[in-house]
Design a protein around this motif. Structure first.
Motif, PDB file in Angstrom:
ATOM      1  N   ASP A 623       1.819   4.935   6.270  1.00 21.43           N
ATOM      2  CA  ASP A 623       3.123   4.733   5.644  1.00 21.43           C
ATOM      3  C   ASP A 623       4.195   4.735   6.730  1.00 21.43           C
ATOM      4  O   ASP A 623       4.247   5.650   7.564  1.00 21.43           O
ATOM      5  N   ASP A 625       8.273   4.619   7.387  1.00 21.22           N
ATOM      6  CA  ASP A 625       9.596   4.826   6.789  1.00 21.22           C
ATOM      7  C   ASP A 625      10.632   4.779   7.910  1.00 21.22           C
ATOM      8  O   ASP A 625      10.574   5.584   8.840  1.00 21.22           O
ATOM      9  N   SER A 626      11.549   3.832   7.815  1.00 25.36           N
ATOM     10  CA  SER A 626      12.539   3.672   8.884  1.00 25.36           C
ATOM     11  C   SER A 626      13.900   3.384   8.289  1.00 25.36           C
ATOM     12  O   SER A 626      14.020   2.632   7.324  1.00 25.36           O
ATOM     13  N   THR A 632      12.635   6.563  12.826  1.00 23.75           N
ATOM     14  CA  THR A 632      11.430   6.045  12.177  1.00 23.75           C
ATOM     15  C   THR A 632      10.400   7.157  12.059  1.00 23.75           C
ATOM     16  O   THR A 632      10.267   7.995  12.965  1.00 23.75           O
TER      17      THR A 632
END
Length: 641
Positions: A623, A625-626, A632
C-alpha cells in the motif's frame, strides 16, 4: 385530504347524522373524516370522540385509509399543542399504514407533516428528507397544487440553516406554485410568512416584491376572519390593518393574544421571535430579556426543541455583558438539553424499530399459519379423490419432479463448471500479471546494471587503457613509473570501487553474510551517508524470514530508499520491520515532497509496479500513501512462511 385543517363541507349537524346513521359505511367514513379535520382545526376535544368512531369503523371494515387518517389527525392535534414527540409517534404509525397499503396520497401528506414537525424541532436533515418525500408523492399522485407547501417548508429549513439565498428562491417558488383557484386564507398565510421572513432578515428585494403581491391580494380578495382561526395568523391582522408594519408591535399583539388564550408554547415562540429581531438589530439587552422569557415558557411547557438554541444565545449575550458566570451556566444548560434531545431521539428510533419488528414478526406468524391451514386443506381434498386419480397424479408428480430435479442438477453442474472456469481464468490472469510485472522489473534491473557497467566501468576501463597506451608509447619505463603509474593506479582503484558498488546493488554482501538485519543496517548507513536522518526499527524474529522473502523484502526496501534519495527531497527516513503472529509488516516512510500515487504507478522510473508484484508474489499486499508536501508511506504485509 388536506394538510391544513379544512372546514366542514356542509353543516356540522348534517355531518353528525351522516356519521351516526348512514347505512353506507363509506359515507360514514367521509363524514367522520370531515368532522375530525374540522374539530382538529379548532383544537376541540370533540376531535378525539370522532377519531375514536373513525378508528372503530376502520377496524370493523379493515380499512387502512381510515386508520391512517386517525393517526394523522391525532398527530396534528399534538403538533398544534407543541408536543412534537407525541405527534411524531402518531405520524410514524400513519406513515407505516400508508406505505404498507400503498396509500400514495396519504403517504405524501404524512411525509409533509413529518417534515414540518422535524423542522420545528431544528432537526433540519430529517425535515428536508421527509419534505422531499412529500414533494415526490405530490408529483406522483397528480397533486401539483399542493407543491407550494413543500417549498414553503424548504424555505423554512434554509432559513434556519441561514442559507438565505436558497430560502429566497424557495419562498418565490412556493408563491409561484400556489394555484390561482386556491383558498384565499392559504394565499394570505403564504404571503405573510414570506413577508415576515423578508422583514426579519432584511431581504429587501423579496420584501418589495411580496409587498406588491400583498397589495394585489388585498385588492382582489376581501379580508377573511378565518385567517385568525389559527394562531399562526394572528400577526397577519396587523399587516392587513395598516400600511406601515412594525414587526415588534406585531409580535407584542401576538403575545397579548396568546396570553389571553392560554397557549404558553406559542407565547414562547413570540418571545423567541422578539429576541431574534432585537438580536439582529444588535439591541442585546432587550434581546436577552426576550430570550429569558422564552426560555422560562419553553421550560414550563416542556417544549425542549428550541431550549438549547435559546440558552446558547443567552450564554453569548451574558458573555457580551461580562457576566461570565451566567454565560457558563447557560452554556452548560444548553449542552444538557442537546444531550437529552439526542438520547430521546435514539430511544424513539429504538421504539420505532421495535414496533416495526414486532409487527413484521406477527405478520410472518400469521402468514405461516395461513400456509399451514391451506396445506392441510389441500391434503384433505387430495385424500377425498379417487384412487385412480391419486395414482395418476402420483405418477405425473413423480415424473415432473424427477425431470425438474434432473434439469436443476444439470443447471447446477453447468453453473459450477462455469464458476470454476471463471476462477481459473482470473487466477491465470493474476499469475500472468504478476509474471509480467516481475519480468518488467527484471528488465529494468538489467537495464540499470547495463547502464552502470557502460557508464561507470566502461568509462574507467577506457581511461585506464588510454593511460597504459601513453605509458608504453611515449615515455621511458622510469619516467612512466614516476608520472603515469600513480594516475593509472588511482583509476584502477575507482574501477574496483565501481565493481563493488554494482555487485552490492545486485546482491549486497551484508545480505549474504549478516542476513536481513545487516543488509538493512547498511541501507540505513547509505541513507545517512547522503545527509538524511534515518531511523531503523526491527522487532521480532527477523532471522525466521526465509531466503526468498528476505531477498524480495530487501529489494523493495532498496527500491524505496533509491526513490527517496533521488526524488523525495526528504530530511528523515523511517525503515521499520515488525514480525507479529507469523506476519511480516514493513514500513518505509519519509517526510519529503510526496507525489500523486496514480501518476507514480505509471512512471517506470519509480518501480512501484515492480515493488507491488514482488509483494503479491509472496501472497502479500503493498500500500502506497503519499500527500504532496507531507511525504510518502509504503506499507508491506505478507505471511512469514
Amino acid at each position: 385530504m388536506s394538510n391544513e385543517a379544512i372546514a366542514a363541507p356542509y353543516p356540522l349537524d348534517s355531518l353528525r347524522r351522516e356519521a351516526e346513521t348512514n347505512k353506507s359505511w363509506e359515507l360514514r367514513k367521509d363524514a367522520l373524516i370531515s368532522l375530525t379535520d374540522h374539530y382538529q382545526m379548532y383544537n376541540s376535544d370533540s376531535m378525539f370522540y370522532f377519531t375514536e368512531m373513525l378508528r372503530k369503523l376502520g377496524e370493523e371494515h379493515n380499512d387502512p385509509t381510515s386508520l391512517m387518517h386517525v393517526n394523522l389527525t391525532i398527530g396534528r392535534s399534538y403538533s398544534s399543542k407543541g408536543e412534537l414527540i407525541e405527534s411524531r409517534d402518531y405520524y410514524y404509525k400513519a406513515l407505516y399504514l400508508a406505505q404498507k397499503h400503498n396509500i400514495e396520497k396519504g403517504s405524501a401528506w404524512v411525509n409533509l407533516n413529518l417534515g414540518l414537525s422535524h423542522g420545528r424541532g431544528f432537526e433540519l436533515d430529517s425535515a428536508f428528507f421527509y419534505t422531499q418525500e412529500a414533494e415526490k408523492g405530490f408529483i406522483k399522485t397528480g397533486m401539483e397544487d399542493e407543491l407550494w407547501r413543500c417549498y414553503l417548508s424548504f424555505a423554512t429549513i434554509n432559513r434556519e440553516r441561514r442559507d438565505l439565498s436558497a430560502a429566497d428562491a424557495d419562498f418565490r417558488k412556493s408563491i409561484a406554485l400556489y394555484p390561482d383557484n386556491g383558498p384565499s386564507a392559504n394565499r394570505g398565510f403564504l404571503l405573510y410568512r414570506t413577508f415576515a421572513y423578508a422583514a426579519q432578515f432584511r431581504r429587501f428585494d423579496l420584501l418589495r416584491d411580496v409587498r406588491i403581491m400583498w397589495d394585489e391580494y388585498k385588492g382582489a380578495k376581501r379580508f377573511s376572519a378565518s385567517l385568525l382561526e389559527k394562531p399562526e395568523h394572528i400577526a397577519l391582522y396587523s399587516m392587513v390593518a395598516g400600511e406601515d408594519i412594525d414587526m415588534v408591535k406585531v409580535i407584542y399583539d401576538a403575545i397579548d393574544y396568546f396570553r389571553d388564550n392560554g397557549r404558553p408554547h406559542r407565547l414562547a415562540w413570540c418571545y423567541h421571535d422578539l429576541g431574534e429581531i432585537y438580536y439582529n438589530d444588535r439591541n442585546y439587552t432587550l434581546a436577552r430579556e426576550a430570550y429569558e422569557k422564552s426560555d422560562i415558557l419553553y421550560t414550563n411547557a416542556g417544549y425542549s426543541s428550541y431550549i438549547g438554541f435559546i440558552r446558547k444565545r443567552l450564554a453569548e449575550l451574558y458573555q457580551r455583558e461580562g457576566n461570565y458566570l451566567k454565560a457558563l451556566e447557560y452554556t452548560n444548560a444548553s449542552y444538557r438539553v442537546l444531550d437529552s434531545l439526542k438520547n430521546e431521539e435514539s430511544e424513539r428510533n429504538l421504539r420505532q424499530f421495535e414496533v416495526q419488528y414486532e409487527t413484521e414478526k406477527k405478520e410472518q406468524a400469521l402468514k405461516i399459519n395461513q400456509l399451514e391451514l391451506k396445506q392441510k386443506t389441500q391434503e384433505r381434498n387430495i385424500w377425498l379423490g379417487s384412487s385412480v386419480f391419486l395414482v395418476l397424479l402420483g405418477v405425473l408428480v413423480f415424473g415432473g419432479l424427477r425431470q425438474r430435479m434432473h434439469q436443476r442438477e444439470l443447471l447446477v453442474n453447468q453453473e459450477a463448471a462455469l464458476q470454476e472456469q471463471r476462477i481459473q481464468q482470473l487466477e491465470q490472469e493474476k499469475t500472468l500479471l504478476a509474471m509480467s510485472s516481475m519480468i518488467e522489473g527484471q528488465e529494468q534491473e538489467r537495464q540499470r546494471i547495463a547502464k552502470d557497467l557502460h557508464d561507470g566501468m566502461g568509462g574507467l576501463l577506457t581511461t585506464i587503457k588510454a593511460h597504459y597506451s601513453t605509458l608504453v608509447s611515449h615515455f621511458p619505463i622510469e619516467e612512466a613509473t614516476e608520472k603515469i603509474a600513480p594516475m593509472t593506479g588511482e583509476l584502477i582503484d575507482r574501477a574496483c570501487t565501481e565493481v563493488r558498488r554494482i555487485s552490492q546493488n545486485m546482491m549486497p554482501a551484508a545480505l549474504l553474510y549478516s542476513g536481513l538485519s545487516g543488509a538493512l543496517e547498511d541501507l540505513a548507513v547509505q541513507v545517512r551517508t547522503n545527509g538524511l536522518e534515518c531511523t531503523l526499527e526491527m522487532v521480532g524474529p527477523i532471522e525466521k524470514i526465509d531466503e526468498i522473502r528476505t531477498i524480495a523484502l530487501y529489494r523493495v526496501m532498496q527500491e524505496a530508499v533509491n526513490n527517496i534519495l533521488k526524488h523525495a527531497k526528504a530530511k528523515h527516513v523511517l525503515i521499520q520491520v515488525i514480525i507479529h503472529q507469523e506476519v511480516v509488516n514493513a514500513t518505509i516512510e519519509d517526510d519529503g515532497s510526496g507525489f500523486e500515487v496514480d501518476k507514480g504507478m505509471q512512471k517506470q522510473s519509480l518501480g512501484l509496479k515492480s515493488m507491488d508484484s514482488r509483494v503479491r508474489y509472496l501472497k502479500g499486499s503493498c500500500d502506497v500513501d503519499s500527500v504532496k508536501g507531507e511525504g510518502t508511506t509504503i506499507s508491506l504485509q505478507f505471511p512469514l512462511t
